[in-house]
Scaffold this motif. Sequence first.
Motif, mmCIF file in Angstrom:
data_model
loop_
_atom_site.group_PDB
_atom_site.id
_atom_site.type_symbol
_atom_site.label_atom_id
_atom_site.label_comp_id
_atom_site.label_asym_id
_atom_site.label_seq_id
_atom_site.Cartn_x
_atom_site.Cartn_y
_atom_site.Cartn_z
ATOM 1 N N PRO A 20 0.807 -1.228 0.000
ATOM 2 C CA PRO A 20 0.000 0.000 0.000
ATOM 3 C C PRO A 20 0.841 1.280 0.000
ATOM 4 C CG PRO A 20 -0.163 -1.123 2.103
ATOM 5 C CD PRO A 20 0.563 -2.053 1.170
ATOM 6 N N ASP A 21 2.098 1.202 0.425
ATOM 7 C CA ASP A 21 2.970 2.380 0.364
ATOM 8 C C ASP A 21 3.282 2.763 -1.082
ATOM 9 O OD1 ASP A 21 4.349 -0.150 0.499
ATOM 10 O OD2 ASP A 21 6.245 0.939 0.631
ATOM 11 N N ILE A 22 3.171 1.809 -1.998
ATOM 12 C CA ILE A 22 3.396 2.080 -3.426
ATOM 13 C C ILE A 22 2.070 2.274 -4.156
ATOM 14 C CG2 ILE A 22 4.250 1.112 -5.607
ATOM 15 C CD1 ILE A 22 6.390 -0.362 -3.963
ATOM 16 N N TYR A 23 1.097 1.395 -3.884
ATOM 17 C CA TYR A 23 -0.130 1.350 -4.673
ATOM 18 C C TYR A 23 -1.351 1.942 -3.978
ATOM 19 C CZ TYR A 23 2.770 -1.797 -7.411
ATOM 20 O OH TYR A 23 3.787 -2.325 -8.154
ATOM 21 N N GLY A 24 -1.237 2.330 -2.721
ATOM 22 C CA GLY A 24 -2.346 2.945 -2.011
ATOM 23 C C GLY A 24 -3.248 1.933 -1.331
ATOM 24 N N HIS A 25 -4.316 2.436 -0.740
ATOM 25 C CA HIS A 25 -5.225 1.609 0.050
ATOM 26 C C HIS A 25 -6.541 1.301 -0.663
ATOM 27 C CE1 HIS A 25 -2.688 1.644 3.592
ATOM 28 N NE2 HIS A 25 -2.438 2.917 3.310
ATOM 29 N N ALA A 26 -6.822 1.955 -1.769
ATOM 30 C CA ALA A 26 -8.057 1.679 -2.506
ATOM 31 C C ALA A 26 -7.964 0.303 -3.167
ATOM 32 C CB ALA A 26 -8.289 2.754 -3.564
ATOM 33 N N THR A 27 -9.082 -0.372 -3.255
ATOM 34 C CA THR A 27 -9.131 -1.690 -3.883
ATOM 35 C C THR A 27 -9.445 -1.559 -5.371
ATOM 36 O OG1 THR A 27 -11.501 -2.001 -3.528
ATOM 37 C CG2 THR A 27 -10.006 -2.662 -1.713
ATOM 38 N N LEU A 28 -9.310 -2.663 -6.071
ATOM 39 C CA LEU A 28 -9.669 -2.676 -7.486
ATOM 40 C C LEU A 28 -11.163 -2.393 -7.653
ATOM 41 C CD1 LEU A 28 -8.511 -3.086 -10.333
ATOM 42 C CD2 LEU A 28 -9.073 -5.514 -10.109
ATOM 43 N N ASP A 29 -11.987 -2.913 -6.755
ATOM 44 C CA ASP A 29 -13.427 -2.629 -6.805
ATOM 45 C C ASP A 29 -13.690 -1.129 -6.611
ATOM 46 O OD1 ASP A 29 -14.135 -5.270 -7.286
ATOM 47 O OD2 ASP A 29 -14.547 -5.709 -5.173
ATOM 48 N N ASP A 30 -12.936 -0.498 -5.703
ATOM 49 C CA ASP A 30 -13.066 0.955 -5.510
ATOM 50 C C ASP A 30 -12.743 1.694 -6.809
ATOM 51 O OD1 ASP A 30 -13.585 0.525 -2.767
ATOM 52 O OD2 ASP A 30 -11.481 0.914 -2.194
ATOM 53 N N LEU A 31 -11.650 1.285 -7.432
ATOM 54 C CA LEU A 31 -11.239 1.916 -8.699
ATOM 55 C C LEU A 31 -12.313 1.741 -9.755
ATOM 56 C CD1 LEU A 31 -9.244 3.238 -10.687
ATOM 57 C CD2 LEU A 31 -8.249 0.961 -11.016
ATOM 58 N N HIS A 32 -12.802 0.535 -9.919
ATOM 59 C CA HIS A 32 -13.817 0.278 -10.948
ATOM 60 C C HIS A 32 -15.099 1.068 -10.683
ATOM 61 C CE1 HIS A 32 -11.847 -3.792 -12.212
ATOM 62 N NE2 HIS A 32 -11.185 -2.740 -12.660
ATOM 63 N N ALA A 33 -15.499 1.176 -9.429
ATOM 64 C CA ALA A 33 -16.699 1.950 -9.099
ATOM 65 C C ALA A 33 -16.515 3.415 -9.484
ATOM 66 C CB ALA A 33 -17.022 1.830 -7.611
ATOM 67 N N GLN A 34 -15.362 3.981 -9.184
ATOM 68 C CA GLN A 34 -15.081 5.381 -9.539
ATOM 69 C C GLN A 34 -15.076 5.563 -11.057
ATOM 70 O OE1 GLN A 34 -14.954 8.172 -7.739
ATOM 71 N NE2 GLN A 34 -14.659 9.279 -9.656
ATOM 72 N N LEU A 35 -14.432 4.666 -11.769
ATOM 73 C CA LEU A 35 -14.371 4.775 -13.226
ATOM 74 C C LEU A 35 -15.751 4.620 -13.854
ATOM 75 C CD1 LEU A 35 -11.088 2.791 -13.942
ATOM 76 C CD2 LEU A 35 -11.414 5.282 -14.008
ATOM 77 N N ARG A 36 -16.578 3.760 -13.296
ATOM 78 C CA ARG A 36 -17.947 3.598 -13.824
ATOM 79 C C ARG A 36 -18.749 4.884 -13.662
ATOM 80 N NH1 ARG A 36 -17.386 -2.051 -12.186
ATOM 81 N NH2 ARG A 36 -17.503 -3.260 -14.096
ATOM 82 N N LYS A 37 -18.582 5.572 -12.532
ATOM 83 C CA LYS A 37 -19.256 6.873 -12.343
ATOM 84 C C LYS A 37 -18.808 7.858 -13.407
ATOM 85 C CE LYS A 37 -19.529 6.845 -7.335
ATOM 86 N NZ LYS A 37 -19.040 7.483 -6.119
ATOM 87 N N GLU A 38 -17.508 7.941 -13.627
ATOM 88 C CA GLU A 38 -16.962 8.863 -14.617
ATOM 89 C C GLU A 38 -17.445 8.500 -16.020
ATOM 90 O OE1 GLU A 38 -12.716 8.777 -14.040
ATOM 91 O OE2 GLU A 38 -12.927 9.293 -11.922
ATOM 92 N N ALA A 39 -17.457 7.221 -16.333
ATOM 93 C CA ALA A 39 -17.881 6.777 -17.658
ATOM 94 C C ALA A 39 -19.356 7.091 -17.891
ATOM 95 C CB ALA A 39 -17.628 5.276 -17.807
ATOM 96 N N THR A 40 -20.182 6.827 -16.901
ATOM 97 C CA THR A 40 -21.614 7.103 -17.023
ATOM 98 C C THR A 40 -21.844 8.582 -17.291
ATOM 99 O OG1 THR A 40 -22.167 5.248 -15.584
ATOM 100 C CG2 THR A 40 -23.834 6.967 -15.827
ATOM 101 N N ALA A 41 -21.108 9.447 -16.606
ATOM 102 C CA ALA A 41 -21.249 10.897 -16.802
ATOM 103 C C ALA A 41 -20.868 11.304 -18.216
ATOM 104 C CB ALA A 41 -20.394 11.646 -15.779
ATOM 105 N N ASP A 42 -19.970 10.537 -18.839
ATOM 106 C CA ASP A 42 -19.536 10.846 -20.208
ATOM 107 C C ASP A 42 -20.291 10.037 -21.260
ATOM 108 O OD1 ASP A 42 -17.669 12.778 -19.515
ATOM 109 O OD2 ASP A 42 -16.024 11.343 -19.350
ATOM 110 N N GLY A 43 -21.299 9.269 -20.851
ATOM 111 C CA GLY A 43 -22.072 8.478 -21.800
ATOM 112 C C GLY A 43 -21.292 7.302 -22.372
ATOM 113 N N ILE A 44 -20.433 6.711 -21.567
ATOM 114 C CA ILE A 44 -19.590 5.601 -22.010
ATOM 115 C C ILE A 44 -20.004 4.326 -21.289
ATOM 116 C CG2 ILE A 44 -17.223 4.686 -21.944
ATOM 117 C CD1 ILE A 44 -16.321 7.634 -22.103
ATOM 118 N N GLU A 45 -20.032 3.247 -22.028
ATOM 119 C CA GLU A 45 -20.226 1.938 -21.427
ATOM 120 C C GLU A 45 -18.848 1.362 -21.121
ATOM 121 O OE1 GLU A 45 -21.711 -2.472 -22.745
ATOM 122 O OE2 GLU A 45 -22.776 -0.746 -23.587
#
Length: 143
Positions: A20-45
């Motif tokens: 976590p000192d290199i890659y942080g504490h967020a999980t892959l699921d956290d990352l995917h959830a954030q990216l899905r929010k961003e994609a939805t806002a841009d009309g992307i699947e």
Amino acid sequence: MKQIGILNGPNLNRLGKREPDIYGHATLDDLHAQLRKEATADGIELDCFQSNHEGELIDKLAAWADGGFVGAVINPGAFTHTSVALRDAIAGTGLRCVEVHISNIYRREEFRHKSLTAPVCEAVISGLGLHGYSAALAFLARE
């Protein structure tokens, strides 16, 4: 609707637990959830995929290319430095790809400084943490 893939290679399923000192504490699921929010806002699947197996990553790229996806955000993990097969798969898909690395690979061990996959990607983002994925997604969404 534009379709974009998020492809994560070996050990990225361990985000939040692994170094976590290199890659942080967020999980892959956290990352995917954030990216899905961003994609939805841009009309992307968005289709998010992770595997520790090289062949599965290659198969997913081919499926995305055959399925009409316009691009992919790719973090090949250690395959960045070792996989000619993954490099050839990226080159052969016709997908617009952005390579992303959470850490700055140029501030790490010497063997990480060479990417076999970067020359067949449109861009490389290294060292922005998980924000690099958002930047790559935004780039692909607007092109």
